[in-house]
Motif scaffolding. Structure first.
Motif, PDB file in Angstrom:
ATOM      1  N   ARG A   1       0.595  -1.206   0.096  1.00 38.22           N
ATOM      2  CA  ARG A   1      -0.129  -0.054  -0.244  1.00 38.22           C
ATOM      3  C   ARG A   1       0.861   1.254   0.037  1.00 38.22           C
ATOM      4  O   ARG A   1       1.993   1.344   0.671  1.00 38.22           O
ATOM      5  CB  ARG A   1      -0.967   0.099   1.353  1.00 38.22           C
ATOM      6  CG  ARG A   1      -2.166   0.729   1.235  1.00 38.22           C
ATOM      7  CD  ARG A   1      -3.008   0.715   2.441  1.00 38.22           C
ATOM      8  NE  ARG A   1      -2.326   1.174   3.516  1.00 38.22           N
ATOM      9  CZ  ARG A   1      -2.149   2.300   3.642  1.00 38.22           C
ATOM     10  NH1 ARG A   1      -2.691   3.398   2.798  1.00 38.22           N
ATOM     11  NH2 ARG A   1      -1.333   2.935   4.785  1.00 38.22           N
ATOM     12  N   VAL A   2       0.670   2.157  -0.877  1.00 37.73           N
ATOM     13  CA  VAL A   2       1.426   3.479  -0.922  1.00 37.73           C
ATOM     14  C   VAL A   2       0.903   4.357   0.005  1.00 37.73           C
ATOM     15  O   VAL A   2      -0.494   4.666   0.021  1.00 37.73           O
ATOM     16  CB  VAL A   2       1.525   4.115  -2.515  1.00 37.73           C
ATOM     17  CG1 VAL A   2       2.067   5.222  -2.281  1.00 37.73           C
ATOM     18  CG2 VAL A   2       2.055   2.965  -3.286  1.00 37.73           C
ATOM     19  N   ASP A   3       1.855   5.029   0.855  1.00 38.97           N
ATOM     20  CA  ASP A   3       1.370   5.966   1.915  1.00 38.97           C
ATOM     21  C   ASP A   3       1.432   7.400   1.194  1.00 38.97           C
ATOM     22  O   ASP A   3       2.784   7.905   0.800  1.00 38.97           O
ATOM     23  CB  ASP A   3       2.159   5.939   2.797  1.00 38.97           C
ATOM     24  CG  ASP A   3       2.209   6.965   4.227  1.00 38.97           C
ATOM     25  OD1 ASP A   3       1.558   7.915   3.652  1.00 38.97           O
ATOM     26  OD2 ASP A   3       2.744   6.769   5.022  1.00 38.97           O
ATOM     27  N   GLU A   4       0.385   8.027   0.609  1.00 39.73           N
ATOM     28  CA  GLU A   4       0.579   9.376   0.233  1.00 39.73           C
ATOM     29  C   GLU A   4       1.076  10.442   0.936  1.00 39.73           C
ATOM     30  O   GLU A   4       1.903  11.365  -0.064  1.00 39.73           O
ATOM     31  CB  GLU A   4      -0.951   9.611  -0.167  1.00 39.73           C
ATOM     32  CG  GLU A   4      -1.804   9.020  -1.441  1.00 39.73           C
ATOM     33  CD  GLU A   4      -0.908   8.987  -2.734  1.00 39.73           C
ATOM     34  OE1 GLU A   4      -0.498   9.927  -2.992  1.00 39.73           O
ATOM     35  OE2 GLU A   4      -1.139   8.080  -3.512  1.00 39.73           O
ATOM     36  N   GLY A   5       1.133  10.252   2.008  1.00 40.81           N
ATOM     37  CA  GLY A   5       1.943  11.352   2.968  1.00 40.81           C
ATOM     38  C   GLY A   5       3.401  11.412   2.617  1.00 40.81           C
ATOM     39  O   GLY A   5       4.060  12.304   2.289  1.00 40.81           O
TER      40      GLY A   5
END
Length: 318
Positions: free
Chosen positions: A163-167
């Motif tokens: 999962r990519v962490d947008e922050g």
């Protein structure tokens, strides 16, 4: 699942192939056509079985016979096809760092494009085959930030895709922007850490975000702010994050574009990607350069060397 042009040949008979190869090389004159047809249409595992049958039947080493019967680029290509897959990259790296001068191009191409698992395998094989530590060998022959990024890639610790962490995407993009566009003298270390350790899916988002923030593709910044071997390696890493087949399409395109052919690169890429993603590479070349790999090889090479490369290429993309 493979997007290679070379797959297992069926029905396969290692002894029959060994006999055909022996006949092709026995006596006066060599039947190159038979040799190239057999070796380009069997996959690497099958070629190893043929070599083993050859030794069993005739007490001769197939690779030694190929070396004594063939010459030039055609010989290099056939011998490369015979190299066991697991040893191919280790061997290429060994030759890139031995003797006078280091071939940075080979270090860049292999270490930027291989998966962490492949890099771990290369290190292990290198140690077994050459009784030497690959990292030590590479650090001994390279320097500066180029060396540091190679060492980071050699650790093979890139984050796995998840999962990519947008922050964190936003944060990394800002860090790269400040390090590249906003500072006199790029903060190379930031580029090395982020490009060398973040996951592929994360980096793809970072590149999009970077474009939004700066108005530039990250490649443009690297191009402007760095130079030499470091620039080439950073660009290769970025391109491989975006698409490994696109990176190799470009590599093949430039190996044949313009005057003279870079045959070492052409052979290395055709052989090493033939069972992995050469179909995708062909597609990318067609899309990005409006050229067919088949036609480029046709135009740029000749003789048995050309015949063998065209068979590895496995078709034309009109």
């Amino acid at each position: 699942y493979t997007r290679g042009t070379v797959t297992a040949f069926s029905p396969f008979d290692a002894r029959a192939d060994a006999e055909a190869l022996r006949k092709a090389m026995k006596g006066i004159g060599t039947d190159e056509e038979t040799i190239l047809k057999i070796l380009t249409s069997r996959n690497n595992a099958q070629r190893q079985e043929i070599a083993s049958a050859f030794k069993t039947l005739f007490g001769r080493d197939l690779v030694d016979d190929l070396k004594s019967e063939l010459t030039g680029k055609f010989e290099t290509l056939m011998v490369s096809l015979m190299r066991p897959t697991y040893i191919f990259d280790a061997h290429a790296l060994k030759h890139a760092i031995k003797g006078a001068g280091t071939n940075e191009k080979v270090l860049t191409e292999i270490l930027a494009s291989r998966t962490p698992e492949e890099v771990r395998n290369i290190k292990q094989v290198y140690l077994q085959e050459y009784e030497a530590n690959l990292e030590d060998k590479i650090t001994g022959e390279t320097s500066g930030f180029f060396q540091r990024l190679l060492v980071v890639l050699l650790q093979a610790n890139r984050d796995p895709d998840g999962r990519v962490d947008e922050g964190l995407v936003e944060q990394d993009a800002q860090v790269l922007f400040r390090a590249g566009e906003l500072k006199w003298g790029t903060d190379e270390e930031k580029f090395i850490t982020i490009l060398g350790t973040r996951s592929v899916s994360h980096l793809r988002r970072v590149f999009d975000k970077y474009m939004t923030i700066s108005g530039f593709q990250i490649e443009e910044t690297i191009d402007r702010e760095t130079s030499g071997d470091l620039e080439k390696l950073l660009l290769a890493v970025v391109k491989c994050v975006r698409s490994v087949p696109a990176y190799f399409a470009e590599t093949l395109y430039y190996s044949m574009k313009g005057a003279g052919t870079d045959d070492d690169t052409l052979i290395r890429v055709m052989v090493s990607r033939s069972e992995i993603d050469l179909l995708d590479i062909r597609k990318e070349l067609r899309k990005n350069f409006a050229k067919s790999l088949h036609q480029m090889i046709q135009k740029d090479t000749s003789g048995d060397y050309r015949k063998a490369l065209l068979l590895l290429c496995g078709g034309d993309d009109e």
